[in-house]
Scaffold this motif. Structure first.
Motif, PDB file in Angstrom:
ATOM      1  N   ALA A  50      -0.875  42.732  39.402  1.00  0.00           N
ATOM      2  CA  ALA A  50      -0.145  41.454  39.513  1.00  0.00           C
ATOM      3  C   ALA A  50       0.358  41.016  38.139  1.00  0.00           C
ATOM      4  O   ALA A  50       1.513  40.578  38.007  1.00  0.00           O
ATOM      5  CB  ALA A  50      -1.056  40.390  40.113  1.00  0.00           C
TER       6      ALA A  50
ATOM      7  N   ASP B 293       4.168  40.452  37.122  1.00  0.00           N
ATOM      8  CA  ASP B 293       4.630  39.174  36.552  1.00  0.00           C
ATOM      9  C   ASP B 293       5.380  39.403  35.241  1.00  0.00           C
ATOM     10  O   ASP B 293       6.333  38.706  34.918  1.00  0.00           O
ATOM     11  CB  ASP B 293       3.445  38.219  36.299  1.00  0.00           C
ATOM     12  CG  ASP B 293       2.838  37.717  37.602  1.00  0.00           C
ATOM     13  OD1 ASP B 293       1.703  37.211  37.582  1.00  0.00           O
ATOM     14  OD2 ASP B 293       3.510  37.897  38.649  1.00  0.00           O
TER      15      ASP B 293
ATOM     16  N   SER C 195       8.319  46.627  41.974  1.00  0.00           N
ATOM     17  CA  SER C 195       8.004  46.450  43.411  1.00  0.00           C
ATOM     18  C   SER C 195       6.891  47.403  43.845  1.00  0.00           C
ATOM     19  O   SER C 195       6.550  48.351  43.119  1.00  0.00           O
ATOM     20  CB  SER C 195       9.258  46.727  44.260  1.00  0.00           C
ATOM     21  OG  SER C 195       9.705  48.046  43.997  1.00  0.00           O
TER      22      SER C 195
ATOM     23  N   THR D 172      -0.284  41.196  48.997  1.00  0.00           N
ATOM     24  CA  THR D 172       0.211  39.826  49.210  1.00  0.00           C
ATOM     25  C   THR D 172      -0.812  38.806  48.726  1.00  0.00           C
ATOM     26  O   THR D 172      -0.482  37.878  47.993  1.00  0.00           O
ATOM     27  CB  THR D 172       0.510  39.628  50.715  1.00  0.00           C
ATOM     28  OG1 THR D 172       1.350  40.713  51.142  1.00  0.00           O
ATOM     29  CG2 THR D 172       1.226  38.309  50.964  1.00  0.00           C
TER      30      THR D 172
ATOM     31  N   GLY E 214      -0.778  38.180  45.154  1.00  0.00           N
ATOM     32  CA  GLY E 214       0.415  37.528  44.592  1.00  0.00           C
ATOM     33  C   GLY E 214       1.545  38.484  44.270  1.00  0.00           C
ATOM     34  O   GLY E 214       2.525  38.107  43.634  1.00  0.00           O
ATOM     35  N   HIS E 215       1.438  39.743  44.699  1.00  0.00           N
ATOM     36  CA  HIS E 215       2.536  40.697  44.466  1.00  0.00           C
ATOM     37  C   HIS E 215       3.717  40.275  45.333  1.00  0.00           C
ATOM     38  O   HIS E 215       3.560  40.028  46.521  1.00  0.00           O
ATOM     39  CB  HIS E 215       2.091  42.122  44.825  1.00  0.00           C
ATOM     40  CG  HIS E 215       0.886  42.574  44.054  1.00  0.00           C
ATOM     41  ND1 HIS E 215       0.269  43.781  44.291  1.00  0.00           N
ATOM     42  CD2 HIS E 215       0.178  41.987  43.054  1.00  0.00           C
ATOM     43  CE1 HIS E 215      -0.774  43.907  43.476  1.00  0.00           C
ATOM     44  NE2 HIS E 215      -0.854  42.827  42.716  1.00  0.00           N
ATOM     45  N   LYS E 216       4.911  40.198  44.748  1.00  0.00           N
ATOM     46  CA  LYS E 216       6.045  39.635  45.465  1.00  0.00           C
ATOM     47  C   LYS E 216       6.756  40.688  46.322  1.00  0.00           C
ATOM     48  O   LYS E 216       6.653  40.714  47.506  1.00  0.00           O
ATOM     49  CB  LYS E 216       7.040  39.029  44.456  1.00  0.00           C
ATOM     50  CG  LYS E 216       6.423  37.941  43.578  1.00  0.00           C
ATOM     51  CD  LYS E 216       6.471  36.563  44.171  1.00  0.00           C
ATOM     52  CE  LYS E 216       5.880  35.474  43.259  1.00  0.00           C
ATOM     53  NZ  LYS E 216       4.573  35.816  42.666  1.00  0.00           N
ATOM     54  N   ASP E 217       7.458  41.600  45.714  1.00  0.00           N
ATOM     55  CA  ASP E 217       8.290  42.543  46.493  1.00  0.00           C
ATOM     56  C   ASP E 217       7.426  43.700  47.009  1.00  0.00           C
ATOM     57  O   ASP E 217       7.212  44.668  46.304  1.00  0.00           O
ATOM     58  CB  ASP E 217       9.431  43.072  45.615  1.00  0.00           C
ATOM     59  CG  ASP E 217      10.320  41.915  45.160  1.00  0.00           C
ATOM     60  OD1 ASP E 217      10.447  41.727  43.930  1.00  0.00           O
ATOM     61  OD2 ASP E 217      10.790  41.154  46.037  1.00  0.00           O
TER      62      ASP E 217
END
Ligand code: APR
Length: 236
Positions: free
Chosen positions: A81, A85, A91, A102, A105-108
């Motif tokens: 993460a 960031d 990704s 998720t 906090g991992h976005k893509d």
């Protein structure tokens, strides 16, 4: 070496498998104590099993959902993460259904095989919370269909949005890192090959050998991912 490759990369994509979650206490599939060790996946993780072996199907997936309630993503997920960031990782493509990316906090994140943290009607697609599958004695949707976990069963189509994201990210990658996968299952195991064919550097971090080790630029095996990530993080 991996730290240097990460620093030199402009677009790093990470493909993860069940080996990234074993240090959180979740079993993988094909290690010596993996879920498929004493079970035939084709008798459990298929639509046919859901329809004709429903009691065992329900018990198997309830057991896997219950396991999620007692575990959390380990420190390796937090390092990933931090790297995401900082833009070091662009990704994630995951085969895992534990939702740990998720939660961390991992976005893509392209969840190729869906998620155990939700269920849906096999007929109309209506979604329900995981607890419905875990606790309800009647897994019948209002439309009459069967409520099943939102994971991709063997032989089912993968979610189109996840596939498109995975394809796009693989084509953007100049560094493609595999973390904790035996790379036995398509189409997930095609993405590292496509990245390599596109000229990206390929890194495979996996305790056991994989069928793609011979095309990788760097293979780190016989070591736990958590240790590798911690060590690399000290020199990033
Ligand atoms: N560190 C490094 N490698 C590990 C660790 C660890 N802590 N723990 C396990 N591994 C390695 C194992 O050696 C194994 O080769 O992770 C790999 C996990 O491989 P599999 O169990 O085959 O899991 P995966 O590749 O994710 O399976 C792909 O198969 O059954 C389907 O849908 C299911 O998504 C799953 C897919």
């Amino acid at each position: 070496m991996l730290a240097k490759m990460l620093k030199e990369s402009n677009y790093t994509v990470v493909l993860t498998g069940a080996g990234l979650s074993t240090e959180s206490g979740l079993p993988d599939f094909r290690s010596s104590n993996g879920l498929w060790n004493n079970r035939n996946p084709l008798e459990l993780a298929t639509v046919d099993a859901m329809e004709h072996n429903q009691e065992e199907f329900i018990s198997f997936y309830r057991q896997r959902m219950k396991a999620l309630l007692d575990v959390v993503p380990h420190a390796g997920y937090r390092i990933l993460a931090e790297w995401a960031d900082k833009g070091i990782i662009k990704s994630f493509i995951t085969q895992n259904v534990d939702g740990f990316h998720t939660i961390s906090g991992h976005k893509d994140v392209a969840q190729l095989h869906g998620t155990l943290r939700e269920c849906r009607c096999h007929n109309c697609g209506e979604t329900y919370p995981m607890e419905t599958f875990l606790e309800s004695n009647d897994l019948t949707c209002v439309c009459g269909g069967f409520i099943r976990p939102s994971v991709v069963l063997f032989g089912e189509m993968l979610p189109e949005d996840a596939i498109h994201l995975a394809e796009e990210e693989t084509n953007n990658a100049d560094l493609f890192i595999v973390l904790g996968s035996s790379l036995q299952v398509a189409p997930a195991n095609l993405f590292p090959q496509i990245a390599k064919q596109n000229g990206a550097k390929l890194v495979i971090v996996n305790i056991e050998q994989t069928p793609l080790d011979d095309i990788a630029d760097l293979v780190i095996n016989k070591r736990k991912i958590g240790e590798v990530l911690k060590e690399v993080n000290e020199s990033i």
